[in-house]
Design a protein around this motif. Structure first.
Motif, PDB file in Angstrom:
ATOM      1  N   LEU A 254      -3.099-123.625 -24.996  1.00  0.00           N
ATOM      2  CA  LEU A 254      -3.277-122.285 -24.459  1.00  0.00           C
ATOM      3  C   LEU A 254      -4.304-122.309 -23.338  1.00  0.00           C
ATOM      4  CD1 LEU A 254      -3.557-120.201 -27.768  1.00  0.00           C
ATOM      5  CD2 LEU A 254      -1.500-120.654 -26.440  1.00  0.00           C
ATOM      6  N   ASN A 255      -4.171-121.365 -22.401  1.00  0.00           N
ATOM      7  CA  ASN A 255      -5.208-121.249 -21.392  1.00  0.00           C
ATOM      8  C   ASN A 255      -6.419-120.535 -21.991  1.00  0.00           C
ATOM      9  OD1 ASN A 255      -4.776-118.409 -21.287  1.00  0.00           O
ATOM     10  ND2 ASN A 255      -3.101-118.711 -19.811  1.00  0.00           N
ATOM     11  N   THR A 256      -7.475-120.437 -21.240  1.00  0.00           N
ATOM     12  CA  THR A 256      -8.733-119.885 -21.761  1.00  0.00           C
ATOM     13  C   THR A 256      -8.572-118.450 -22.232  1.00  0.00           C
ATOM     14  OG1 THR A 256      -9.955-121.316 -20.248  1.00  0.00           O
ATOM     15  CG2 THR A 256     -11.156-119.466 -21.226  1.00  0.00           C
ATOM     16  N   GLU A 257      -7.894-117.624 -21.445  1.00  0.00           N
ATOM     17  CA  GLU A 257      -7.724-116.214 -21.800  1.00  0.00           C
ATOM     18  C   GLU A 257      -6.893-116.046 -23.061  1.00  0.00           C
ATOM     19  OE1 GLU A 257      -5.916-112.078 -19.839  1.00  0.00           O
ATOM     20  OE2 GLU A 257      -6.066-113.916 -18.643  1.00  0.00           O
ATOM     21  N   ASP A 258      -5.786-116.803 -23.148  1.00  0.00           N
ATOM     22  CA  ASP A 258      -4.921-116.707 -24.332  1.00  0.00           C
ATOM     23  C   ASP A 258      -5.624-117.266 -25.562  1.00  0.00           C
ATOM     24  OD1 ASP A 258      -2.937-115.533 -22.863  1.00  0.00           O
ATOM     25  OD2 ASP A 258      -1.872-117.396 -22.453  1.00  0.00           O
ATOM     26  N   THR A 259      -6.436-118.295 -25.378  1.00  0.00           N
ATOM     27  CA  THR A 259      -7.180-118.848 -26.513  1.00  0.00           C
ATOM     28  C   THR A 259      -8.120-117.810 -27.108  1.00  0.00           C
ATOM     29  OG1 THR A 259      -7.083-121.102 -25.615  1.00  0.00           O
ATOM     30  CG2 THR A 259      -8.826-120.627 -27.223  1.00  0.00           C
ATOM     31  N   ALA A 260      -8.817-117.093 -26.246  1.00  0.00           N
ATOM     32  CA  ALA A 260      -9.735-116.049 -26.727  1.00  0.00           C
ATOM     33  C   ALA A 260      -8.975-114.949 -27.460  1.00  0.00           C
ATOM     34  CB  ALA A 260     -10.511-115.469 -25.539  1.00  0.00           C
ATOM     35  N   ALA A 261      -7.805-114.583 -26.917  1.00  0.00           N
ATOM     36  CA  ALA A 261      -7.011-113.535 -27.559  1.00  0.00           C
ATOM     37  C   ALA A 261      -6.507-113.979 -28.928  1.00  0.00           C
ATOM     38  CB  ALA A 261      -5.828-113.151 -26.665  1.00  0.00           C
ATOM     39  N   TYR A 262      -6.051-115.255 -29.002  1.00  0.00           N
ATOM     40  CA  TYR A 262      -5.555-115.753 -30.284  1.00  0.00           C
ATOM     41  C   TYR A 262      -6.678-115.839 -31.321  1.00  0.00           C
ATOM     42  CZ  TYR A 262      -3.901-118.860 -33.905  1.00  0.00           C
ATOM     43  OH  TYR A 262      -3.592-119.398 -35.127  1.00  0.00           O
ATOM     44  N   GLU A 263      -7.836-116.325 -30.904  1.00  0.00           N
ATOM     45  CA  GLU A 263      -8.953-116.439 -31.850  1.00  0.00           C
ATOM     46  C   GLU A 263      -9.378-115.074 -32.371  1.00  0.00           C
ATOM     47  OE1 GLU A 263     -11.999-118.626 -29.886  1.00  0.00           O
ATOM     48  OE2 GLU A 263     -11.032-120.589 -30.244  1.00  0.00           O
ATOM     49  N   LYS A 264      -9.274-114.046 -31.538  1.00  0.00           N
ATOM     50  CA  LYS A 264      -9.581-112.697 -32.010  1.00  0.00           C
ATOM     51  C   LYS A 264      -8.550-112.245 -33.054  1.00  0.00           C
ATOM     52  CE  LYS A 264     -10.417-107.929 -30.514  1.00  0.00           C
ATOM     53  NZ  LYS A 264      -9.603-107.400 -31.621  1.00  0.00           N
ATOM     54  N   MET A 265      -7.273-112.542 -32.788  1.00  0.00           N
ATOM     55  CA  MET A 265      -6.235-112.189 -33.748  1.00  0.00           C
ATOM     56  C   MET A 265      -6.440-112.932 -35.062  1.00  0.00           C
ATOM     57  SD  MET A 265      -3.021-112.284 -31.082  1.00  0.00           S
ATOM     58  CE  MET A 265      -1.782-111.674 -32.216  1.00  0.00           C
ATOM     59  N   GLU A 266      -6.814-114.187 -34.974  1.00  0.00           N
ATOM     60  CA  GLU A 266      -7.055-114.982 -36.180  1.00  0.00           C
ATOM     61  C   GLU A 266      -8.268-114.461 -36.935  1.00  0.00           C
ATOM     62  OE1 GLU A 266      -8.592-119.139 -36.113  1.00  0.00           O
ATOM     63  OE2 GLU A 266      -6.552-119.602 -36.773  1.00  0.00           O
ATOM     64  N   ALA A 267      -9.309-114.055 -36.196  1.00  0.00           N
ATOM     65  CA  ALA A 267     -10.503-113.493 -36.838  1.00  0.00           C
ATOM     66  C   ALA A 267     -10.171-112.199 -37.565  1.00  0.00           C
ATOM     67  CB  ALA A 267     -11.593-113.256 -35.792  1.00  0.00           C
ATOM     68  N   ASP A 268      -9.268-111.396 -36.978  1.00  0.00           N
ATOM     69  CA  ASP A 268      -8.847-110.152 -37.637  1.00  0.00           C
ATOM     70  C   ASP A 268      -8.144-110.458 -38.964  1.00  0.00           C
ATOM     71  OD1 ASP A 268      -9.875-108.669 -35.567  1.00  0.00           O
ATOM     72  OD2 ASP A 268      -7.955-108.481 -34.508  1.00  0.00           O
ATOM     73  N   VAL A 269      -7.326-111.513 -38.964  1.00  0.00           N
ATOM     74  CA  VAL A 269      -6.630-111.897 -40.201  1.00  0.00           C
ATOM     75  C   VAL A 269      -7.639-112.320 -41.268  1.00  0.00           C
ATOM     76  CG1 VAL A 269      -5.024-113.542 -41.225  1.00  0.00           C
ATOM     77  CG2 VAL A 269      -4.524-112.556 -38.990  1.00  0.00           C
ATOM     78  N   MET A 270      -8.626-113.108 -40.868  1.00  0.00           N
ATOM     79  CA  MET A 270      -9.631-113.578 -41.824  1.00  0.00           C
ATOM     80  C   MET A 270     -10.477-112.421 -42.332  1.00  0.00           C
ATOM     81  SD  MET A 270     -10.822-117.196 -40.071  1.00  0.00           S
ATOM     82  CE  MET A 270     -11.766-117.665 -41.518  1.00  0.00           C
ATOM     83  N   ASN A 271     -10.820-111.495 -41.459  1.00  0.00           N
ATOM     84  CA  ASN A 271     -11.613-110.330 -41.882  1.00  0.00           C
ATOM     85  C   ASN A 271     -10.845-109.461 -42.870  1.00  0.00           C
ATOM     86  OD1 ASN A 271     -13.835-111.063 -40.330  1.00  0.00           O
ATOM     87  ND2 ASN A 271     -13.136-109.913 -38.541  1.00  0.00           N
ATOM     88  N   LEU A 272      -9.540-109.327 -42.638  1.00  0.00           N
ATOM     89  CA  LEU A 272      -8.717-108.574 -43.585  1.00  0.00           C
ATOM     90  C   LEU A 272      -8.701-109.268 -44.946  1.00  0.00           C
ATOM     91  CD1 LEU A 272      -5.696-107.555 -41.324  1.00  0.00           C
ATOM     92  CD2 LEU A 272      -7.304-105.992 -42.425  1.00  0.00           C
ATOM     93  N   GLY A 273      -8.649-110.606 -44.918  1.00  0.00           N
ATOM     94  CA  GLY A 273      -8.678-111.352 -46.173  1.00  0.00           C
ATOM     95  C   GLY A 273      -9.971-111.145 -46.932  1.00  0.00           C
ATOM     96  N   LYS A 274     -11.091-111.129 -46.204  1.00  0.00           N
ATOM     97  CA  LYS A 274     -12.385-110.910 -46.860  1.00  0.00           C
ATOM     98  C   LYS A 274     -12.485-109.499 -47.419  1.00  0.00           C
ATOM     99  CE  LYS A 274     -14.839-114.307 -44.021  1.00  0.00           C
ATOM    100  NZ  LYS A 274     -15.884-114.537 -42.991  1.00  0.00           N
TER     101      LYS A 274
END
Length: 402
Positions: free
Chosen positions: A32-52
């Motif tokens: 992924l490029n830098t911008e898409d990487t940041a967007a994906y990591e935010k989406m992944e963080a949202d998934v983890m936060n929902l799990g917590k």
């Protein structure tokens, strides 16, 4: 419960969106490029936060259920008699329970001697009442996730010898009327000791004299939190010196199942670890790892392009990898070169030995100058993997390539 189910569905949809985004945004080089990487990591963080948040709500529901239980039982016995059951005696008796907590609350409570003499341990403290001891065990299981996976036994002495089959006999093809060869099983022994873990709790005089303050619940919760955390750390990474031997320890822990070919974990590595465990154990196996390792596994796909990590969509069911449950612990090792990072197997072959009797001791003078009273809580416990072939670990490639 409805809110938990809604969050689980929301997390599952968020994860599917994240996977779809990752597939769509990958370039020709698979990155992924830098911008898409940041967007994906935010989406992944949202998934983890929902799990917590789901975990927090489940813990809250469990506590609500516990607190909603009746605090007393209806009287069913006839007056002046006990026809429906035997009267509890010793540490299970109501007299011992009452005198124990009176001794904990009051500085000079001499009336307890007769009632508590059956519960005096060798170190000068009082063994906790049976009902309270059960509360402590339940609390430890809530704090210590590894206790829900392992086998727990009770011991009354310091050491316990556990017989283990070292090698198994085999059948042979023989000629008619031929001699049948001997093939005996050989046995070994695993010794489980009793290591002491302790903590000190301080309570102000004002709280002790406050009838509203539930000292029993407070001490139980604090004991569970502190001892449970220290236990779980030892069960995972303990070196066996004055403490239990952990699953990830190099000596006495789980044996190596696979070493990664690169400095990162691949799907093939996880698959090799999966099949390094024999089928009879694999059917009841669980993955144990750090949260940071889960993050790496979430990005892996099988040969059909399906992500191997699947979030739970049902209350009470864990997330899975290759259709086997995943349990995370902050004390499991994080990904490091040359380190053991994932354990997989049937953890019922990790035995935790609780030595009967947990002890409390009141300290009247040590903190008197600050208007506080100290309480020492201790227990003796050991843990050891008694059958190494039941659990395997994934080892990261060392930095030097070996």
């Amino acid at each position: 419960m409805k809110q938990i189910l809604e969050l689980r569905e929301k997390r599952a949809k968020a994860w599917e969106s994240a996977k779809k985004f990752l597939d769509e945004k990958r370039g020709d080089d698979g990155c992924l490029n830098t911008e898409d990487t940041a967007a994906y990591e935010k989406m992944e963080a949202d998934v983890m936060n929902l799990g917590k948040e789901i975990e927090r709500l489940e813990r809250q529901a469990a506590i609500d259920l516990e607190l909603s239980k009746p605090t007393s039982t209806p009287i069913t016995n006839k007056p002046n008699g006990n026809p429906s059951g035997e009267e509890k005696t010793g540490r299970a008796g109501m007299e011992y329970r009452r005198e124990f907590w009176n001794a904990m609350r009051k500085k000079n409570y001499y009336d307890v001697n007769n009632a508590l003499q059956i519960g005096t341990d060798s170190e000068g403290g009082y063994l906790v009442p049976d009902e309270f001891e059960q509360t402590l065990v339940q609390g430890l299981e809530e704090e210590n996730v590894f206790r829900t996976l392992a086998t727990i036994i009770q011991t009354s002495s310091g050491d316990r010898k556990i017989p283990v089959v070292a090698t198994k006999g085999e059948a042979s093809w023989v000629d008619e009327e031929g001699q049948i060869p001997e093939s005996d099983d050989s046995f070994g022994q695993v010794s489980i000791a009793a290591y002491k873990v302790a903590t000190m709790i301080k309570v102000s005089d004002e709280l002790l004299n406050d009838s509203v303050f539930n000292m029993e619940a407070y001490i139980s919760n604090e004991f569970s939190r502190r001892i449970g955390a220290k236990e779980e750390e030892a069960f995972l990474v303990g070196d066996g010196k004055g403490k239990p031997t952990g699953i990830f320890n190099s000596v006495g822990g789980a044996s190596e199942g696979v070493t990664t070919a690169t400095v990162s974990i691949t799907f093939d590595d996880v698959m090799d670890l999966f099949y390094s465990v024999k089928s009879p154990y694999r059917k009841k196996s669980t993955f144990v790892m750090n949260d940071s390792t889960v993050k790496a596994l979430r990005k892996l796909k099988d040969n059909n392009g399906t992500y191997i990590w699947q979030p739970s969509v049902q209350a009470g069911q864990p997330d899975t990898v290759l259709n086997r449950p995943v349990v995370t612990s902050a004390y499991a090792p994080a990904i490091t070169t040359g380190g053991k990072v994932i354990a997989f197997g049937d953890f019922k072959y990790y035995w935790i030995a609780d030595r009967q009797g947990r002890s409390f001791k009141r300290l009247n003078e040590l903190f008197a100058a600050t208007g506080q009273v100290g309480f020492l809580g201790s227990q003796k416990v050991d843990g050891k993997l008694i059958l190494p072939e039941a659990v395997k670990v994934l080892v990261m490639k060392a930095a030097n390539g070996t």
